[in-house]
Design a protein around this motif. Structure first.
Motif, PDB file in Angstrom:
ATOM      1  N   ALA C   9     -52.265  19.969   4.819  1.00  0.00           N
ATOM      2  CA  ALA C   9     -51.259  19.961   4.324  1.00  0.00           C
ATOM      3  C   ALA C   9     -51.002  18.731   3.131  1.00  0.00           C
ATOM      4  N   ASP C  72     -40.378   9.569   7.295  1.00  0.00           N
ATOM      5  CA  ASP C  72     -41.106  10.023   8.752  1.00  0.00           C
ATOM      6  C   ASP C  72     -40.884  11.713   9.120  1.00  0.00           C
ATOM      7  N   CYS C  73     -39.347  12.303   8.281  1.00  0.00           N
ATOM      8  CA  CYS C  73     -39.532  13.421   8.415  1.00  0.00           C
ATOM      9  C   CYS C  73     -40.937  14.647   7.942  1.00  0.00           C
ATOM     10  N   THR C  74     -41.051  14.045   6.500  1.00  0.00           N
ATOM     11  CA  THR C  74     -41.941  14.367   6.140  1.00  0.00           C
ATOM     12  C   THR C  74     -43.466  13.894   6.582  1.00  0.00           C
ATOM     13  N   ARG C  76     -44.048  14.123   9.884  1.00  0.00           N
ATOM     14  CA  ARG C  76     -43.780  15.428  10.693  1.00  0.00           C
ATOM     15  C   ARG C  76     -44.492  16.594  10.466  1.00  0.00           C
ATOM     16  N   ALA C  77     -43.418  16.975   9.025  1.00  0.00           N
ATOM     17  CA  ALA C  77     -43.632  18.642   8.408  1.00  0.00           C
ATOM     18  C   ALA C  77     -45.111  18.153   7.929  1.00  0.00           C
ATOM     19  N   ARG C  78     -45.527  17.419   7.276  1.00  0.00           N
ATOM     20  CA  ARG C  78     -47.014  17.831   6.880  1.00  0.00           C
ATOM     21  C   ARG C  78     -47.767  17.835   8.465  1.00  0.00           C
ATOM     22  N   SER C  80     -47.703  18.392  11.608  1.00  0.00           N
ATOM     23  CA  SER C  80     -47.583  20.224  11.906  1.00  0.00           C
ATOM     24  C   SER C  80     -48.438  21.289  11.155  1.00  0.00           C
ATOM     25  N   ALA C  81     -47.781  21.693  10.002  1.00  0.00           N
ATOM     26  CA  ALA C  81     -48.289  22.374   8.723  1.00  0.00           C
ATOM     27  C   ALA C  81     -50.036  22.299   9.022  1.00  0.00           C
TER      28      ALA C  81
END
Lengths: 509, 288, 98
Positions: C9, C72-74, C76-78, C80-81
């Motif tokens: 991702a 950081d939020c990106t 985490r998102a990547r 997780s995906a």
């Protein structure tokens, strides 16, 4: 008066018949002479021999060909082959294309460098400690002053020129035929030619005398070498000054123009300079709209000149242009064709030592920054990882000279904050910087309360620079500090040629 | 309303700096089928941790019939944007179905029921004809919006000078006004044609729309310019607000200006106009 | 959560991070990270990657991440995906914003 009282009166030959002391008189036509008795020598090697260059001497170069420059590498290769060692290379600036110098440094051909900036592989290697003696970084004005004062003595200048006649009148463009290596102003080269002990012009277009109006006069030139090409036009006009479409840069530029309008320095007859970088160049666009709307004209624009400034000149919004360096082809052609587009040398532009520099007549300047700290100190030389990747240029000269200096930067670049507690390298001291414009707020230097007052009166929101720093850090987080070794790889000079900061070797690159 | 592609981290991060009144993170058309999950994670994580100041935050989910819509809601409602934008709304039932899911998730997550607002995007002939019943289908609805790209395809025509959208715009605007909510116009996709954009913005302002969707930050300043009240209107608005404040100081509930009583809609309009003017002149930077 | 295939991702664009999650025979998360801001944020990025995987219950995986300055939020998102794709799972417990 009794002429007989003049000592040796009777011995003056001209009074006693024909004067025979003059040199042999020419008899051939000027054209014949031009192609037979001139300063053109067959090769760079021959020119080097004639100059009497010795080990340990200083050779100089200009950077008007930017990343398309062939001259530095060409000449240094020749010098290396001829066996020269321990030379000082004093360039007005160096860039990515000069990576081959690494070998010459390793082999002891070059042992010292003076420049405005370094980029690419060469910069990385030097940051890693390639050279025993640190690189001296000077601003354009500081270099001019150092040359004038003798602090930087040039033994031989090797100056590339897109056109030159057989006696050395050299230009950054060509009036006699189309040529591709056109660079416009030769502002930095002019001063080197004037002060160097020996001056060699290297050109790819040898044109008939006189190559006038000229950038460099023949009276400053010793030898001329004709080569196939002095530079790659793609690299000379690298397109770095195209009008940005990046919305963040446009936002910053619009805000900067709004600030200028409200600052009191936007009046009929004002003067300006736009530094390189998308946002600062785009500021001219927004100013143009305001000038048209308010019927205001600029008396002059200074500096590195771009097509945008030329357009404003040609539509009558900017009366005169003072050009030390032409950033694009439009600017170069304007220098050639427009009567009031004046070529100036580096000293006229920004030296603090001469009898009057143009930067001192600036109302405002808009400058980019890699980093700004909470004391408004600006770094344009080293990246956030401590590696050298930029050039001082005229940054500290114009910030100090202009009545109102505006520094523009995005609040963050990717994950790197632009506003920090302390810049890695101080290039321009904070007391010469008046306003910082970011995409997420504006801060005014507390030394200029009257500016803050004017901006507030215009309804412009103002933050402290601390608030902007906090805002940036809140978005990206706190970066870990860079680790340095003790070795000093660069010495940064302020425009008065006193040391303002040191660059240390980075631990990991 | 600035459209932001939901799978682009750089744009998601910087969406709030350009002076738009609201931001719409898109999980629908701008995200390819293979990246729906990644975009959902990205927008969710951004809403959970980034600060966007006072901007109104809206997320456009995929339509419920695709199966993706409910998955989007499961994530997004919990990240508490101001509103969910439902695409391709054709009937009141679409709104009711979506609201049911939102309410279920609000209850499961312990979020105040009704706090997630909705925007209905109408993008088909059927949707336009049902505009009023859609606009009144839920108390959560704060606006109806026109989605012109799909609509013109449905009509078997293409976008041109706006003639083709005239009926849809009037229907949607009337439906919004009758329902007492906002009407938002469609996007103008030719970013480089500023003249065309200004012409369209001028048209929809005349029609009475409250705002317009933009796909590029560069469209925000010209849009604000069009929606900027004239100097005369602004002076009048300031006089009205001043009169209201003076009345408040006197402790009187009734204010008047030049002998005329100021009623509530007039006061609200004046306030709105002053805010618009403030937003238009400089790009507003808020404490975030 | 068990990693059964390769999940990727993210993109190579600025402000993004591309994360590849692959199965690993032994327990533990083996992480190869490169970043345009390695010196300044390498530590922090690694921390966020490991935390995110821990929250997902991933205990064995080989993770490669190429970062271009993601927040950081990106990250985490990547992560997780990529992890869910590698686990061929759609099960995720969405937290509620406070």
């Amino acid at each position: 008066m009794d002429l007989q009282k003049i000592p040796h009166y009777n011995e003056i030959p001209a009074l006693n018949g024909e004067f025979t002391g003059a040199a042999q008189k020419h008899k051939e036509t000027f054209r014949e002479r031009m192609y037979e008795k001139n300063k053109v020598v067959p090769s760079v090697e021959e020119a080097v021999r004639l100059t009497g260059l010795k080990n340990g001497m200083t050779v100089s170069f200009h950077h008007h060909f930017r990343n398309g420059d062939y001259i530095v590498n060409m000449v240094m290769d020749v010098l290396a082959n001829m066996g020269f060692k321990n030379l000082t290379l004093a360039a007005s600036s160096l860039t990515d294309i000069h990576a081959p110098l690494i070998e010459h440094i390793k082999n002891g051909v070059i042992t010292h460098i003076e420049t405005s900036g370094l980029r690419g592989k060469l910069a990385e290697e030097i940051s890693r400690g390639l050279m025993d003696f640190p690189v001296i970084f000077r601003s354009h004005g500081g270099r001019a002053a150092a040359i004038e004062s003798g602090a930087l003595h040039i033994d031989v200048a090797f100056l590339g020129a897109p056109s030159c006649d057989p006696y050395g009148n050299a230009n950054g463009y060509n009036r006699d035929e189309e040529n591709v290596s056109c660079c416009g102003s030769l502002g930095y080269a002019k001063l080197d030619a004037l002060h160097a002990d020996k001056c060699v012009i290297i050109t790819d277009h040898l044109v008939p005398f006189p190559n006038a109006p000229f950038g460099i006069p023949e009276s400053n030139v010793d030898y001329i070498v004709k080569v196939d090409s002095v530079g790659d036009p793609k690299g000379i006009m690298s397109g770095a000054t195209r009008f940005t479409k990046n919305p963040k840069e446009l936002l910053i530029a619009k805000t900067a123009a709004d600030i200028i309008e409200a600052s009191g320095y936007f009046y009929d007859g004002f003067s300006m300079q736009m530094g390189s970088g998308g946002a600062s160049l785009a500021t001219a666009r927004f100013l143009r709209e305001k000038m048209l709307k308010n019927g205001i004209k600029a008396r002059f624009a200074l500096g590195g000149i771009t097509g945008q400034i030329v357009e404003m000149h040609e539509e009558g919004l900017v009366q005169k242009i003072l050009d030390v360096q032409s950033f694009d082809l439009i600017a170069a052609n304007s220098l050639k064709n427009n009567r009031f587009h004046q070529q100036i040398d580096a000293s006229y532009y920004a030296s603090y030592l001469n009898r009057g520099a143009a930067v001192d007549q600036l109302d405002f300047v808009v400058l980019s920054a890699l980093e700004v700290d909470t004391d408004f100190n600006v770094n344009v030389l080293t990246g956030s990882d401590g590696v050298i990747r930029g050039a001082i240029g005229g940054h500290p000269d114009t910030a100090a000279g202009a009545s109102f200096s505006i520094v523009v930067a995005p609040l963050t670049r990717g994950r790197i904050p632009s506003i920090v507690r302390r810049v890695n390298t101080i290039v321009t001291p904070g007391d010469t910087v008046d306003v910082l414009v970011t995409d997420q707020g504006v801060a005014v230097n507390p030394r200029r309360p009257e500016i803050a007052e004017k901006l507030r009166a215009a309804g412009m929101p103002i933050f402290t620079i601390e608030q902007l720093r906090e805002r940036g850090e809140r978005i990206v987080g706190m970066p870990d500090p860079i680790e340095y070794d003790e070795q000093i790889v660069g010495v940064v000079m302020f425009r008065d040629n006193t040391v303002i900061d040191l660059i240390k070797k980075v631990k990991h690159v | 309303m600035l459209f932001v592609p939901g799978n682009n981290p750089g744009m998601v991060r910087d969406a709030h700096i350009y002076g738009s009144d609201s931001i719409m993170f898109d999980l629908e058309d701008s995200v390819s089928v293979n990246e729906k999950d990644a975009a959902r994670f990205l927008v969710y994580n951004a809403l959970m941790s980034l600060r966007y100041g006072k901007k109104e935050l809206i997320v456009r989910i995929n339509d419920l019939s695709s199966g993706l819509g409910v998955m989007d809601l499961e994530a997004i409602v919990r990240a508490k944007p101001n509103a969910i934008r439902l695409p391709k709304t054709e009937t009141a039932q679409d709104i009711i179905d979506c609201e049911r899911e939102i309410e279920r998730i609000e209850r499961e997550a312990g979020i105040e029921v009704g706090s997630t607002k909705m925007v209905a995007a109408i993008e088909s002939a059927l949707g336009v004809l049902n505009a009023y019943s859609i606009a009144t289908a839920s108390k959560r609805l704060v606006a109806v919006a026109l989605g012109a790209e799909d609509y013109v395809t449905d009509l078997k025509t293409t976008r041109s000078d706006g003639t083709e959208l005239f009926f849809a715009r009037c229907m949607i605007l009337n439906a919004a006004r009758a329902a007492g909510i906002d009407a938002i116009d469609t996007v103008y996709s030719d970013v480089n044609n500023e003249e065309g954009f200004i012409a369209e913005a001028t048209l929809i302002k005349k029609l009475g729309f409250d705002g317009k969707s933009v796909i590029n930050p560069r469209q925000i300043p010209p849009l604000h310019e069009v929606f900027m009240p004239s100097e005369k209107d602004l002076e009048k608005a300031q006089a009205i607000v001043q009169a209201l404040e003076e009345a408040k100081k006197r402790g009187s509930g009734v204010a008047s200006l030049n002998g005329k009583m100021i009623d509530r809609p007039v006061a609200l309009r004046a306030q709105h106009m002053i805010e618009l003017a403030a937003a238009g002149s400089f790009v507003p930077v808020e404490e975030v | 959560m068990r990693i059964i295939t390769t999940g990727v991702a993210g993109t190579m664009e600025s402000s993004d991070i591309i994360v590849t999650v692959e199965p690993r025979a032994e327990e533990g998360v083996e992480l190869t990270l490169s970043s345009s801001v390695m010196q300044q944020f390498g530590r922090q990025i690694e921390h966020v990657i490991r935390e995110t995987l821990k929250e997902l219950g991933v205990t064995a995986a080989a993770v490669t991440a190429v970062d271009k300055g993601a927040l950081d939020c990106t990250v985490r998102a990547r992560v997780s995906a990529a992890a869910l794709r590698a686990a061929k799972s759609a099960e995720y417990t969405w937290g509620t914003k406070q």
